[in-house]
Design a protein around this motif. Structure first.
Motif, mmCIF file in Angstrom:
data_model
loop_
_atom_site.group_PDB
_atom_site.id
_atom_site.type_symbol
_atom_site.label_atom_id
_atom_site.label_comp_id
_atom_site.label_asym_id
_atom_site.label_seq_id
_atom_site.Cartn_x
_atom_site.Cartn_y
_atom_site.Cartn_z
ATOM 1 N N GLY A 219 0.840 -1.188 0.000
ATOM 2 C CA GLY A 219 0.000 0.000 0.000
ATOM 3 C C GLY A 219 0.875 1.237 0.000
ATOM 4 O O GLY A 219 1.756 1.369 0.828
ATOM 5 N N GLU A 220 0.652 2.110 -0.927
ATOM 6 C CA GLU A 220 1.503 3.289 -1.025
ATOM 7 C C GLU A 220 0.830 4.474 -0.388
ATOM 8 O O GLU A 220 1.438 5.497 -0.179
ATOM 9 C CB GLU A 220 1.771 3.597 -2.497
ATOM 10 N N GLU A 221 -0.468 4.353 -0.098
ATOM 11 C CA GLU A 221 -1.179 5.491 0.427
ATOM 12 C C GLU A 221 -2.082 5.037 1.562
ATOM 13 O O GLU A 221 -2.598 3.933 1.557
ATOM 14 C CB GLU A 221 -2.069 6.091 -0.657
ATOM 15 N N VAL A 222 -2.286 5.924 2.507
ATOM 16 C CA VAL A 222 -3.208 5.620 3.591
ATOM 17 C C VAL A 222 -4.553 6.247 3.252
ATOM 18 O O VAL A 222 -4.615 7.394 2.821
ATOM 19 C CB VAL A 222 -2.677 6.159 4.933
ATOM 20 N N ILE A 223 -5.601 5.474 3.413
ATOM 21 C CA ILE A 223 -6.944 5.958 3.128
ATOM 22 C C ILE A 223 -7.756 5.947 4.399
ATOM 23 O O ILE A 223 -7.684 4.994 5.172
ATOM 24 C CB ILE A 223 -7.637 5.028 2.133
#
Length: 573
Positions: A219-223
Motif C-alpha cells: 500500500g503506497e497510500e493511507v486511506i
RNA sequence: CGGGGUGUGGCGCAGUCUGGCAGCGCACUUGCUUUGGGAGCAAGGAGUCGGAGGUUCAAAUCCUCUCACCCCGACCA
C-alpha cells in the motif's frame, strides 16, 4: 503458445533489486526486467497482461462514448509554458533539447497537448461534449523510482480528457467516467474504492482516486474510511471531527517560562513536565517556496504537508534545514515556539490548537519552554486551518461514524479541472447565444502497467501469483508431466489443439523438465486453470484440472476436456 | 538533494579488514541414469572484479576521482 517457443525466463532465486512481493514475483515469474531505475522491459507474459487489461479499458471507454486518439510523447516546451505548468511541475518533467536546440519535454501527462489540439478546432457548442482518450507511454522523472512498475519513471497510462459547455454537462461526463472506471476494475477482478483526493499539481476543483485496498506493505497510500457512511478520502485530503477534545481550562493563566533541560522532543518534554502530549503545541518550521513558515499543531498529531502547502499557496514545501530553524528561532533546534518569530513569517495554526487554552510551546531559547500560552494574547496566527492528518478513531466529517485507516494502491484517478487549462491556453467555443466561453474540462487516468502489479500485490500466495482470469496472460496451462513420453505428448497436443481452436488462451509446457519444476513455475506465473497430464489419470483416460487459487482437483475424460475447462473458467474470479 | 549501503560470470553471493593462482550456489552446454512438487553422477563453457587514474615487485583488496544501482527521508500531474 508453447513454452519452448516463447520466452518465459523464470528465476528460482529472489532478486535483490525487489522489495515488494509483487515486484519480486513479476521479476521471478519472467514478466519484467529492469533497464534502468524505474524503466522496465515488458517480457512476453507481461505484454499479454498489458494487452488484456488495455482491451478491457478500451472496451469500457468506448462504451462510455470516449474516442481513442494517440498523442506524442515528446512535446515542445512552449505548450507547457502557455499553461504555466512549465514552471510549476518541477523536476519530474524530463527536459531535453533537439538538434536545433529547441526546448522539448517528455510528456508526463497530456492536458496541455489535448487543449492545444482542440482550441484551434473546436469552436462551437454543437461539437460538445467530447471525450478523447489514449493509451500511451508517460515519462515522469521521479525523484525516487521504486517498487517496480508501481512507481516507475516510464509507464503506460490511459488518460482521458473531457470537454463540456457547462457544469451540468460536465458532471454527466464525470459520472460516466466514474461508472466506466468501476466497470473496468470490476472486469479486471479488482474491487476498488473511490476516495476524495487532493488536486495537487493538476489543479482544478476536486479529484478522486480509485484505490485497491491491500493488506500487504505494498500500500503506497493511507486511506481514511468512515465505518458508517461511504465517506472515504486519502490521508492528504481526509478531514475529521474530534470526538473527545481534551478538557479546556476556564481561565486564562499567566504565561511562564520554564527550564526544560535536555528536553527537546515531545516525549522528553511530556515526561519532564509530567503532562499529556495533548497539552503541548509543536511549532514546526518549513520552507514554502524557499521562505520560512511556521505550522502549529497539537503535540500528539501529525502534520499534513499537503494541507499546509495548500494553506500557504506554495508550489514546493520542505522541512527547513537546521540552519534556517536556528536563524528564525534564534536558538538550537528543538525549542521552536511561536512567540517572537520574525514579523513577516506566516504562522499557520491548526484548528485544534485554536480551541486550546494555556498550552505549552517552545521558548525559542535553549532548554526552555513556555507554559500557559494562549493564541491572540501571546502570539498571532496568520491563518487557522486544518493542517493535520485525520487520526484513526476520530469522527467522520459527515456522520457520527468513526474513521478507519487502510492501505491502498492508487490504480485510477479523476480530476475536475474546471477551466484551468482552457482559460490559460485560450481554448474557447461559442455558445448558443454567441458568447465566447472556455471549455469545462476533466482529466481521467488509469495506470495500465501499475494496475496489474497492484493486482499481484492483492492476489498472490507463498508460491506465486494468482491472476484474476480477465487479466491473466493465459487462461489455461497444460502440463504434460513427461512430454517426451508419447502418451503424454499425444494427450497434451490433442487438448492444446482443441482449446486453441476454441479461442481459449492457452500455454503448453512442452519443456523437457521434471514435474516439480513445471509445477513450481506454474504456481509462480499464476495461470488461473491448470490441466495436468500424468500416468495416474491417463490410465483411466482422464486428465486432472486444477484452479490456481484452490486445492480442488477435477478429473475430466480426455474427450470432455473442453466442456470441463469452460465450466471451471466460469466459476473462477 | 540529505543520510545509509552495494557494485565480483545470466541470477544470488563469498573473497576486500590483513595486497600474493578469481571462488561458491543456482542457471547454461554435453553424456548416462532418473522422471506426480525445483533429480543424481561425470565432463564442460562463461568474469576487462562498475569505470578512470595512482601506490606497489604484485591490486577485486590500499589511495583519489567518477558512474550506476538499492534502502530511509523530502517528492509523486
Amino acid at each position: 503458445m508453447r513454452w519452448t517457443q516463447t520466452y518465459i525466463p523464470t528465476l528460482r532465486e529472489q532478486s535483490s533489486e525487489a522489495e515488494l512481493i509483487s515486484h519480486q514475483l513479476l521479476l521471478r515469474g519472467g514478466f519484467i526486467r529492469k533497464l534502468a531505475a524505474g524503466i522496465y522491459i515488458y517480457l512476453p507474459l507481461m505484454q499479454r497482461v498489458i494487452e488484456k487489461f488495455s482491451r478491457i479499458v478500451r472496451e469500457e471507454m468506448n462504451k462510455s462514448g470516449a474516442i481513442e486518439i494517440t498523442m506524442p510523447v515528446l512535446h515542445p516546451a512552449e505548450v507547457w509554458q502557455e499553461s504555466g505548468r512549465y514552471d510549476t511541475v518541477g523536476k519530474e518533467q524530463m527536459r531535453l533539447k533537439d538538434r536545433h536546440l529547441h526546448e522539448m519535454v517528455l510528456g508526463g501527462t497530456h492536458e496541455e497537448i489535448v487543449t492545444y489540439l482542440l482550441r484551434g478546432e473546436l469552436k462551437s457548442y454543437r461539437q460538445l461534449p467530447l471525450n478523447l482518450y489514449q493509451i500511451q507511454v508517460k515519462f515522469r522523472d521521479e525523484i525516487r523510482p521504486r517498487f517496480g512498475l508501481m512507481r516507475g519513471r516510464e509507464f503506460i497510462m490511459k488518460d482521458a480528457y473531457t470537454f463540456d459547455t457547462d457544469e451540468d454537462s460536465f458532471m454527466v461526463a464525470y459520472q460516466k467516467m466514474v461508472d466506466a472506471y468501476f466497470a473496468i476494475f470490476k472486469r479486471a477482478g479488482l474491487d476498488t474504492k473511490k476516495v476524495e483526493s487532493d488536486t495537487g499539481a493538476m489543479g482544478g476543483k476536486a479529484a478522486h482516486e480509485f484505490m485497491l485496498i491491500v493488506d500487504t506493505e505494498g500500500g503506497e497510500e493511507v486511506i481514511m474510511f468512515c465505518d458508517k457512511c461511504d465517506y472515504a478520502a486519502n490521508i492528504e485530503k481526509a478531514t475529521f471531527r474530534e470526538i473527545n477534545p481534551p478538557e479546556v481550562d476556564n481561565e486564562v493563566l499567566e504565561k511562564k517560562e520554564v527550564d526544560t533541560p535536555n528536553a527537546s522532543t515531545i516525549e522528553e518534554v511530556t515526561a519532564f513536565l509530567k503532562v499529556d502530549a495533548t497539552r503541548l503545541v509543536k511549532t514546526l518550521i518549513y520552507l514554502a517556496d524557499g521562505k520560512p513558515a511556521a505550522a502549529m499543531i497539537r503535540g500528539d498529531r501529525n502534520l499534513n504537508l499537503t494541507k499546509l502547502k495548500n494553506q500557504l499557496n506554495a508550489i514546493e514545501i520542505e522541512s527547513a534545514p537546521p540552519a534556517v530553524v536556528e536563524d528564525v528561532t534564534q536558538c538550537p533546534v528543538g525549542y521552536a515556539g511561536p512567540i517572537e518569530l520574525p514579523k513577516d513569517m506566516p504562522i499557520i495554526v491548526d484548528n485544534e490548537v485554536s480551541k486550546m487554552k494555556n498550552f505549552i510551546v517552545g521558548g525559542n531559547k535553549k532548554e526552555t519552554h513556555i507554559i500557559n500560552v494562549n493564541l491572540d494574547r501571546d502570539f498571532r496566527a496568520t491563518a487557522v486551518a486544518d493542517i493535520i492528518d485525520a487520526p484513526e478513531g476520530e469522527m467522520c466529517p459527515h456522520c457520527d461514524g468513526r474513521l478507519v485507516a487502510k492501505q491502498g494502491i492508487e490504480v485510477g484517478n479523476t480530476f475536475m479541472l474546471g477551466t484551468k487549462y482552457s482559460e490559460s491556453m485560450g481554448a474557447k467555443f461559442l455558445d448558443a447565444e454567441g458568447n465566447e466561453k472556455p471549455f469545462i474540462m476533466g482529466s481521467y487516468g488509469i495506470g495500465i502497467t501499475r494496475t496489474p502489479q497492484a493486482a499481484v500485490e492483492r492476489y498472490h500466495d507463498e508460491k506465486g501469483i494468482v491472476w484474476p482470469k480477465n487479466i491473466a496472460p493465459y487462461l489455461v496451462e497444460i502440463i504434460p508431466l513427461n512430454y517426451e513420453k508419447d502418451e503424454h505428448k499425444k494427450a497434451a497436443e490433442q487438448i492444446y489443439a482443441e482449446l486453441v481452436n476454441n479461442n481459449i488462451d492457452c500455454l503448453l509446457d512442452d519443456r523437457p523438465e521434471r514435474a516439480g519444476v513445471k509445477f513450481n513455475d506454474a504456481d509462480l506465473i499464476g495461470i488461473p486453470l491448470r490441466i495436468i497430464i500424468g500416468d495416474r489419470a491417463l490410465k483411466q483416460g482422464k486428465v486432472e484440472l486444477k484452479a490456481r487459487g484452490g486445492d480442488e482437483v477435477v478429473m475430466a475424460d480426455l474427450g470432455d476436456v473442453l466442456t470441463a475447462v469452460k465450466g471451471l473458467l466460469e466459476r473462477i474470479n
